[in-house]
Design a protein around this motif. Structure first.
Motif, PDB file in Angstrom:
ATOM      1  N   TRP A  76       3.664   0.766   0.567  1.00 44.18           N
ATOM      2  CA  TRP A  76       2.491   1.484   1.058  1.00 44.18           C
ATOM      3  C   TRP A  76       1.726   2.229  -0.033  1.00 44.18           C
ATOM      4  CZ3 TRP A  76       2.787   6.789   0.324  1.00 44.18           C
ATOM      5  CH2 TRP A  76       4.067   7.304   0.055  1.00 44.18           C
ATOM      6  N   ASP A 129      -1.444   6.977  -0.908  1.00 43.16           N
ATOM      7  CA  ASP A 129      -1.407   5.725  -0.157  1.00 43.16           C
ATOM      8  C   ASP A 129      -2.677   4.917  -0.471  1.00 43.16           C
ATOM      9  OD1 ASP A 129      -3.492   6.810   1.378  1.00 43.16           O
ATOM     10  OD2 ASP A 129      -2.200   7.277   3.084  1.00 43.16           O
ATOM     11  N   ARG A 147       1.036  11.123   0.261  1.00 37.51           N
ATOM     12  CA  ARG A 147       2.119  11.193   1.244  1.00 37.51           C
ATOM     13  C   ARG A 147       3.430  11.276   0.474  1.00 37.51           C
ATOM     14  NH1 ARG A 147      -0.382  11.813   6.333  1.00 37.51           N
ATOM     15  NH2 ARG A 147      -2.192  10.417   6.418  1.00 37.51           N
ATOM     16  N   GLY A 155       7.251   9.779   0.167  1.00 38.97           N
ATOM     17  CA  GLY A 155       8.130   8.686   0.548  1.00 38.97           C
ATOM     18  C   GLY A 155       9.567   8.979   0.189  1.00 38.97           C
ATOM     19  N   GLU A 203      11.625   2.997   1.294  1.00 29.73           N
ATOM     20  CA  GLU A 203      11.380   2.703   2.703  1.00 29.73           C
ATOM     21  C   GLU A 203       9.981   2.088   2.841  1.00 29.73           C
ATOM     22  OE1 GLU A 203      13.503   3.364   5.565  1.00 29.73           O
ATOM     23  OE2 GLU A 203      14.869   3.291   3.850  1.00 29.73           O
ATOM     24  N   ASN A 216       7.545   2.730   4.748  1.00 28.44           N
ATOM     25  CA  ASN A 216       6.465   3.648   5.101  1.00 28.44           C
ATOM     26  C   ASN A 216       6.801   5.052   4.615  1.00 28.44           C
ATOM     27  OD1 ASN A 216       4.695   1.879   6.872  1.00 28.44           O
ATOM     28  ND2 ASN A 216       6.655   1.699   7.958  1.00 28.44           N
TER      29      ASN A 216
END
Length: 355
Positions: free
Chosen positions: A108, A133, A139, A141, A155, A157
């Protein structure tokens, strides 16, 4: 149109960068550094240190020269992967375990792999990382490995409900794990001031000098270490009278680079003031705060700011931090460490990064 006061405020970040860059050459010519860089063959920053299996593991950013001009959004900090390092003893050799996670292996991710942290639970090591992102929103992660040195698998997302930068993960003696995160200006925290992302929000801070300062965020992690267990909360820092620090209090208010350590039953929330370049600490009775401001524990380093971690190792405490001794450039940094001392009253002794 902006009035003259607003124009002055919007110029502050630029003026700070100019002033810091000018001070770099002065510091290089007049001051001796307190300690040597731990790693000299690549540029490293934002060192999150942990003790795993009796060794010190360091999880830093990996600075590169991407040829991007400096700006207030931090676009010149264009990091793309993480190296993990380890030390068996203080003062001993530092082992580079190579690339543990690359941005191309994060499904992502868009750009800018900034300051990470790590944790361990139930046989698994977790690497937490902020990256923008594909919509250019930061974000946080998480990636996992069975080895503290990686490699780590991301992961698919980001952590639901995560935003901004600088994750710092703390596991308390009761086994509960918390993530502290956030950074203003390029870290985008100010764009989440209403609880929703505003791409057109202030590029620096809220510019509300007499309102409570923007807060670092904290969330309890679920036992799976991959999700928040509840709502994200504010990390409130108050003065001796119990009043929240104000936005204009640039020498004391939170900016970025938080860390948590526990000493003699008290919780020490430590952080960078960013544009004024101090490392400060505030103390509370539980990991969610509030935390009472206690003072500065590290004077400004050479460079734009610093980002630190604090660990106990073989009966002593150490702080890991960075400066720009090797390059003299704010975006090409090197990590360092020095012993940290708590006084009998629980206060932290002031560290000057220069001799």
């Amino acid at each position: 149109m902006f009035d003259i006061n607003t124009k002055k405020k919007l110029m502050l970040p630029f003026l700070f960068i100019v002033a810091v860059n000018a001070s770099v050459s002065v510091a290089q010519s007049k001051k001796e550094f307190l300690t040597e860089p731990l790693i000299k063959n690549i540029y490293t920053a934002d060192p999150s240190a942990h003790v795993f299996n009796g060794k010190i593991y360091i999880y830093p950013s990996h600075d590169i020269d991407a040829g991007i001009p400096e700006n207030d959004n931090g676009d010149h900090f264009a990091m793309r992967d993480y190296h993990i390092f380890s030390m068996n003893d203080i003062g001993g050799p530092v082992t580079d375990h190579g690339v543990a996670l690359d941005i191309k292996d994060i499904p992502w991710a868009g750009r800018q792999l900034w300051a990470p942290d790590a944790a361990y639970k139930n046989g698994i090591y977790y690497l937490y990382f902020p990256v923008k992102d594909k919509n250019d929103i930061f974000r946080i992660g998480v990636a996992t490995s069975k080895n503290p040195s990686g490699p780590f698998k991301a992961e698919p997302n980001p952590i639901p409900g995560s935003f901004s930068i600088d994750p710092a993960v703390f596991t308390d003696t009761d086994g509960k794990t918390y993530m502290y995160f956030g950074g203003i200006w390029g870290g985008q925290l100010q764009r989440w001031a209403t609880g929703k992302y505003n791409a057109n929000g202030s590029k620096t801070d809220l510019q509300q000098d007499n309102a409570p300062a923007l807060s670092c965020k904290v969330a309890l992690l679920k036992p799976n270490m991959k999700e928040f267990a509840g709502k994200v909360k504010d990390v409130v820092i108050v003065d001796d009278a119990g009043k929240p620090l104000l936005g204009k209090d640039h020498d004391r208010r939170f900016f970025e680079g938080s860390w948590m350590h526990k000493y003699q039953g008290k919780y020490y929330f430590t952080y960078s003031t960013g544009d004024t370049h101090f490392l400060c600490y505030a103390v509370g009775n539980n990991p969610l705060g509030p935390f009472t401001y206690k003072g500065v524990f590290m004077k400004p380093v050479q460079g734009w700011t610093t980002h630190h971690s604090i660990i106990a190792f073989k009966g002593k405490w150490y702080i890991f931090y960075h400066d720009t001794e090797l390059s003299g450039k704010t975006h090409l940094r090197n990590i360092k460490m020095i012993e940290l001392h708590h006084n009998k009253d629980g206060s932290i002794q002031l560290i000057d990064p220069f001799k």
